[in-house]
Design a protein around this motif. Structure first.
Motif, PDB file in Angstrom:
ATOM      1  N   MET A 106       0.839  -1.193   0.000  1.00  0.00           N
ATOM      2  CA  MET A 106       0.000   0.000   0.000  1.00  0.00           C
ATOM      3  C   MET A 106       0.884   1.256   0.000  1.00  0.00           C
ATOM      4  N   ASP A 107       0.889   1.966  -1.142  1.00  0.00           N
ATOM      5  CA  ASP A 107       1.750   3.138  -1.268  1.00  0.00           C
ATOM      6  C   ASP A 107       1.115   4.390  -0.670  1.00  0.00           C
ATOM      7  N   TYR A 108      -0.188   4.449  -0.781  1.00  0.00           N
ATOM      8  CA  TYR A 108      -0.893   5.659  -0.344  1.00  0.00           C
ATOM      9  C   TYR A 108      -1.929   5.327   0.727  1.00  0.00           C
ATOM     10  N   ALA A 109      -2.111   6.281   1.634  1.00  0.00           N
ATOM     11  CA  ALA A 109      -3.172   6.106   2.628  1.00  0.00           C
ATOM     12  C   ALA A 109      -4.526   6.315   1.959  1.00  0.00           C
ATOM     13  N   ILE A 110      -4.570   7.297   1.069  1.00  0.00           N
ATOM     14  CA  ILE A 110      -5.810   7.579   0.330  1.00  0.00           C
ATOM     15  C   ILE A 110      -5.443   7.783  -1.140  1.00  0.00           C
ATOM     16  N   GLN A 111      -6.257   7.214  -2.001  1.00  0.00           N
ATOM     17  CA  GLN A 111      -6.031   7.403  -3.440  1.00  0.00           C
ATOM     18  C   GLN A 111      -7.388   7.447  -4.143  1.00  0.00           C
ATOM     19  N   THR A 112      -7.556   8.431  -4.992  1.00  0.00           N
ATOM     20  CA  THR A 112      -8.781   8.449  -5.804  1.00  0.00           C
ATOM     21  C   THR A 112      -8.379   8.471  -7.272  1.00  0.00           C
ATOM     22  N   LYS A 113      -9.184   7.791  -8.077  1.00  0.00           N
ATOM     23  CA  LYS A 113      -8.927   7.779  -9.514  1.00  0.00           C
ATOM     24  C   LYS A 113     -10.182   8.225 -10.251  1.00  0.00           C
ATOM     25  N   LYS A 114     -10.117   9.432 -10.758  1.00  0.00           N
ATOM     26  CA  LYS A 114     -11.223  10.008 -11.547  1.00  0.00           C
ATOM     27  C   LYS A 114     -12.586   9.765 -10.904  1.00  0.00           C
ATOM     28  N   ILE A 115     -12.653  10.024  -9.623  1.00  0.00           N
ATOM     29  CA  ILE A 115     -13.911   9.772  -8.916  1.00  0.00           C
ATOM     30  C   ILE A 115     -14.891  10.926  -9.158  1.00  0.00           C
ATOM     31  N   SER A 116     -16.138  10.543  -9.399  1.00  0.00           N
ATOM     32  CA  SER A 116     -17.181  11.548  -9.650  1.00  0.00           C
ATOM     33  C   SER A 116     -18.430  11.196  -8.864  1.00  0.00           C
TER      34      SER A 116
END
Lengths: 245, 310
Positions: free
Chosen positions: B1-11
């Protein structure tokens, strides 16, 4: 899940008791309720309190009135006081929260009813002592335990649905009170306007009825309605929906 | 797990309105990430999406390795949230509030007792633990709410405009308490705010959102450098009219003003200023001091908002 349900129920009960400003005034209110239902009313009735068949109906209505107060405060009140979203953002599941709140209202209404009921038995026996300690007929007592429980569950489920659509706890309380009034007034009006002939026919019908079978039948019908309303409440009580509402 | 939080093009759309529009960003573990934007820009909706309280219309996100859409409960188990409202039960005491949430998080009786003491002592509320919360000031309630958020030692905490409605003194104290609480726990903080000073003081990374769109992500310093019209002030001697004319003709120069022995040069946005000092030395200027002007994050933020409006 049961642990989570009990955690919610415990918190809701604490909130209801402290809603009158402090635990002390909340407990005073409960004592007054128990005093009226467990001491004053049986005192004025005497031993007939333990033998009159209509008594179970009295005990069934009384806890319902208490349930209305708790269920509206618990659902609509939680949203009105802006604590619902934080609760939804916790690890608790939708069902734990829903059933916790239903449990709290049922425990409050039914529990107070049961306590008052037992105190009423003591009151009657102390005020009018007979040759031996008198208690309800076992079947009547069973009805006194089961019908209020089912009625509380029913009102609690209706309360959830009404509260989910009401903007405030007060609005939900008013709506539920109207439902209660309708349930009481409509049969009374029908009874008054039905006429002598219909009343006589009904008396004849009831004369031939086996009350145990009727009781079981009515209990089953209420249980089915309870189940349906709880299922409906489960469909309505969803995080995404509650957040947007 | 590289990130605590990650979003990808969330809408997330509500009917025709796109509350969050193709937002992508990453938050490193153990950092404070500031999510900046005006009212109604999509900050709260983003938090709700990350906590699995709302389902995204499109795109995906990940919090501590869990997908909020399909593993919402696991996300919430690892997170704490102070949302728009404190969420405190005002009829109950401070202790009862924390005890309730301690039970919710399944802390043992001993653990609850110790943890509540530890947290309330940190925010100077332990002596007031048996008071009903209703009569408390907003600042005290916010401190109690943060203690509640930290109770179960979450790996990520979401704070939605935590200092909104607080006076400057209470805000400052709150920031200190927050830093005090998070610095020792290694927790990742996702903070939404429109208080730019707060973001500048607290956050390692900030994202700017407007009308649901993420305009920019970076450290506060990066943002300031990226968007400002840089001002360089040079104190020295040997500034001639000819030299000023020459500087004015250089690329990226917006204006040059000489006042006493102070030469104030404004560069156009994004222009490289590294050539300036060697150039002046070459022209025979004796330089005593060079100062680079710094725009505040608030200036940058306001510029961004204006640009978006244009």
């Amino acid at each position: 899940m049961i642990n989570d349900i009990l955690i919610i129920a415990r918190k809701d009960l604490k909130e209801v008791i402290s809603s009158r400003g402090s635990y002390r005034s909340g407990l005073m209110y409960l004592l007054i309720v128990i005093g009226v239902m467990g001491i004053m009313m049986p005192l004025s009735s005497g031993r007939i309190w333990l033998t009159e068949p209509l008594i179970p109906l009295v005990w069934a209505w009384f806890p319902i009135l208490l349930v209305i107060n708790v269920v509206t405060d618990s659902f609509a009140g939680e949203r009105e006081r802006n604590t619902l979203e934080t609760l939804l953002a916790s690890r608790l599941s939708d069902r734990s929260i829903l059933f916790g709140k239903i449990t709290a209202s049922v425990i409050y209404g039914w529990g107070l009813g049961m306590i008052s009921n037992l105190i009423a038995v003591i009151t009657v026996n102390v005020a009018d002592p007979g040759p031996k300690f008198q208690f309800y007929d076992p079947l009547v007592y069973l009805a006194l335990v089961i019908f209020p429980l089912l009625a509380c569950l029913l009102m609690s489920s209706v309360g959830v649905l009404v509260s989910l659509n009401a903007p405030t706890a007060r609005a939900a309380y008013q709506k539920l009170s109207l439902v209660m009034l309708a349930v009481i007034i409509i049969p009374t009006l029908i009874g008054n306007f039905a006429g002598e002939k219909i009343a006589q026919q009904l008396t004849l019908i009831f004369k031939g009825v086996n009350f145990i079978q009727l009781g079981i039948g009515v209990a089953l019908v209420i249980l089915v309605v309870d189940g349906f309303l709880i299922w409906l409440a489960m469909q309505r009580f969803k995080r995404a929906r509650l957040i947007l509402e | 797990m590289d990130y605590a939080i990650q979003t990808k093009k969330i809408s997330k759309s509500f009917g025709q309105i796109k509350a969050v529009d193709q937002v992508s960003f990453e938050v490193q573990p153990g950092t404070i990430f500031g999510f900046l934007g005006p009212n109604g820009s999509g900050k709260t909706t983003t938090i709700r999406l990350l906590l699995g309280l709302l389902e995204p219309t499109e795109g995906s996100s990940n919090v501590m390795g869990f997908d909020p859409l399909s593993e919402g409960q696991k996300v919430r188990e690892n997170c704490g949230a102070l949302l728009e409202h404190t969420g405190l039960y005002e009829r109950l005491t401070a202790l009862e509030n924390l005890d309730f949430y301690g039970r919710v998080w399944h802390l043992s009786s001993e653990e609850r007792k110790n943890r509540i003491k530890e947290l309330l002592e940190k925010v100077d509320l332990y002596n007031r633990r048996d008071e009903i919360v209703k009569g408390w000031s907003r600042g005290m309630k916010q401190k109690l709410a943060v203690s509640r958020v930290m109770l179960h030692r979450p790996k990520v905490i979401f704070l939605d405009e935590p200092t909104a409605g607080l006076d400057p003194v209470a805000s400052s104290a709150f920031r200190d308490d927050l830093l005090n609480l998070v610095q020792h726990s290694g927790v990742t903080v996702f903070l939404t705010t429109h208080n730019l000073t707060e973001a500048e003081k607290l956050c390692q990374q900030v994202g700017v959102i407007k009308n649901g769109k993420l305009i920019m992500v970076g450290s506060p310093d990066e943002l300031k450098l990226l968007k400002r019209s840089a001002v360089t002030e040079i104190v020295g001697s040997g500034f001639t009219d000819g030299l000023i004319t020459s500087i004015n003709q250089l690329r990226g120069i917006e204006s040059v003003v000489l006042q006493d022995h102070h030469l104030r040069i404004t560069f156009t946005e994004g222009a490289d200023s590294s050539f300036l000092v060697p150039f002046l030395v070459q022209q025979g200027v004796l330089i005593e001091e060079v100062r680079k002007g710094k725009a505040s994050l608030e200036d940058v933020f306001l510029t961004m908002m204006e640009e978006e409006n244009d």
